[in-house]
Design an enzyme around this catalytic site. Sequence first.
Site, short mmCIF file in Angstrom:
data_model
loop_
_atom_site.label_atom_id
_atom_site.label_comp_id
_atom_site.label_asym_id
_atom_site.label_seq_id
_atom_site.Cartn_x
_atom_site.Cartn_y
_atom_site.Cartn_z
N GLY A 10 24.21 18.63 -25.95
CA GLY A 10 22.50 18.94 -26.43
C GLY A 10 21.91 18.27 -27.69
N GLY A 12 18.71 18.64 -28.93
CA GLY A 12 17.03 18.61 -29.39
C GLY A 12 17.43 19.28 -31.07
N ASN A 37 24.47 13.91 -25.14
CA ASN A 37 22.87 13.99 -24.64
C ASN A 37 22.40 13.22 -23.72
OD1 ASN A 37 20.17 15.84 -25.35
ND2 ASN A 37 19.27 13.66 -25.60
N LYS A 38 21.64 14.02 -22.96
CA LYS A 38 21.28 13.55 -21.14
C LYS A 38 20.52 11.61 -21.75
CE LYS A 38 19.25 16.61 -18.50
NZ LYS A 38 18.17 16.88 -18.21
N VAL A 81 25.89 17.31 -18.78
CA VAL A 81 26.43 18.05 -19.10
C VAL A 81 25.90 18.59 -17.89
CG1 VAL A 81 27.68 20.47 -19.81
CG2 VAL A 81 26.59 18.07 -21.02
N GLU A 170 -1.14 25.81 -26.30
CA GLU A 170 -1.59 23.88 -27.13
C GLU A 170 -1.81 23.00 -26.02
OE1 GLU A 170 1.93 24.09 -29.79
OE2 GLU A 170 0.78 25.00 -31.03
N ALA A 317 11.37 27.01 -31.92
CA ALA A 317 12.24 25.70 -32.21
C ALA A 317 12.61 26.14 -33.81
CB ALA A 317 11.25 24.08 -32.56
N GLN A 318 12.06 26.49 -34.85
CA GLN A 318 12.46 27.12 -35.86
C GLN A 318 13.52 27.58 -35.95
OE1 GLN A 318 9.94 30.53 -39.54
NE2 GLN A 318 9.25 30.06 -37.43
#
Length: 404
Positions: A10, A12, A37-38, A81, A170, A317-318
Amino acid sequence: MRKPNVVILGAGYGGLMTTVRLQKLIGVNEANITLVNKHDYHYETTWLHEASAGTLHHDRVRYPISDVIDRNKVKFIQDTVTKIIPNEKKVLLENGELTYDYLVIALGFESETFGIKGLKEYAFSIANVDAARQIREHIEYQFATYNAEEEKKEERLTIVVGGAGFTGIEFLGELANRMPELCREYDIDPHKVRIICVEAAPTALPGFDPELVEYAVSQLERKGVEFRIGTAIKECTPDGIIVAKGDDVEEIKAGTVIWAAGVRGSRVIEESGFEAARARIKVDPYLRVPGHEDIFVVGDCSLVIDEETNRPYPPTAQIAMQEGQLCAKNLAVLIRGQGELEPFKPDIKGTVCSLGHDDAIGVVFGKKLWGAKASFMKKVIDNRALYLIGGSSLVMKKGKFKFF
Ligand code: FAD
Ligand code: NAD
């Protein structure tokens, strides 16, 4: 001496952060690093609501992985994966397999539909670039078709957003901002458009500062968003959704339904037989899978308990980036066989939730922010994420500089 194989799954926030930090920490001859990763690009998941609403082109939210990895040290494989076999130290991909000495699972999140009927079939979720493109184009298609049909179907102009968590709010902010331009483009009377947010909890953004929540809701209402608070989505159909508030059940006809009401870890976690809660593995203090000291988990597939509240930290994400930083350090210790592993201690700086490009709410270092200041801060956070992974050149290429 044989170089250990480090495999990172991954790219990300968590996986890419692990990769770029590890490539800095170790020399070419110390380990073989493979990143899977994809896609051959990384996307800023935290900007996907903008691409979904069409306020930011999807190319602005992604960049090639090759831009940030050192190809002398990292081999990149574009593949999906499918399964991890820990006892054989093996990863199965759609087009091959890999063996590892150390594995990092960073496969991110998927939408959690809680088994609600029809959501998988008829609702969209803001999950990746492909989904964001579909959402934007679907809304545009509904608007274009409305005028092309003789018999007008008002529901084509109704957009339902399920969940008033941070993702829902958001997305609503972006959508409400885009509506005037979209109506002009498709010759639609703006009064005919309905944007409805359905939230099961007694408030939007449950658990967040009530004063800031009130600000966010009133700003969005001012732009035409209708809130159905304390109302749960019970079913999604080809024609819209069925909701319930207490004993009252209602059908809301809608051409577009966005499900933004929950996330879980990657299905690969469950398919590989790891013990997990909603596909999130409760990791040990060093971010490893209990019982598998050669497997680290970072990002939304990991579950870390906040000792103050005794509840899991929300997947963000933090946290994913902080976990990636620490995971790289710990991997370097293991690769070299020198030093001590460090435990993970999250350093939560705050939360900022955008309400479109021009407004936001947030709590940063314990201080409440709203309006232009919060919106400025949100862009600083977005740019910082780019900087931490790709340095100033990535910020110059992809950063957000329109502050007001
Ligand atoms: P991801 O970012 O999901 O990355 C996973 C990567 O793995 C992707 O590249 C994906 O393509 C790849 N992948 C997945 N499955 C496979 C597979 N089977 N094979 C190969 N590759 C695969 N958090 C914040 O802290 N601040 C915010 O402002 C914020 N805003 C958000 C806004 C939105 C609209 C959303 C949806 C989330 C937001 N979040 C925010 C949460 C945050 O985006 C996630 O917590 C974060 O992306 C998790 O990082 P990750 O590395 O675990 O996974
Ligand atoms: P979430 O789980 O935080 O919120 C989902 C919302 O949907 C909740 O308010 C819940 O009550 C509601 N809900 C659940 N079932 C429902 C139903 N049947 N009908 C109606 N409402 C229902 O999910 P999210 O907003 O996608 O956030 C996921 C993660 O990403 C969180 O950790 C969040 O903190 C993070 N995130 C952060 C930001 C930011 O920091 N700006 C932005 C987006 C996401």
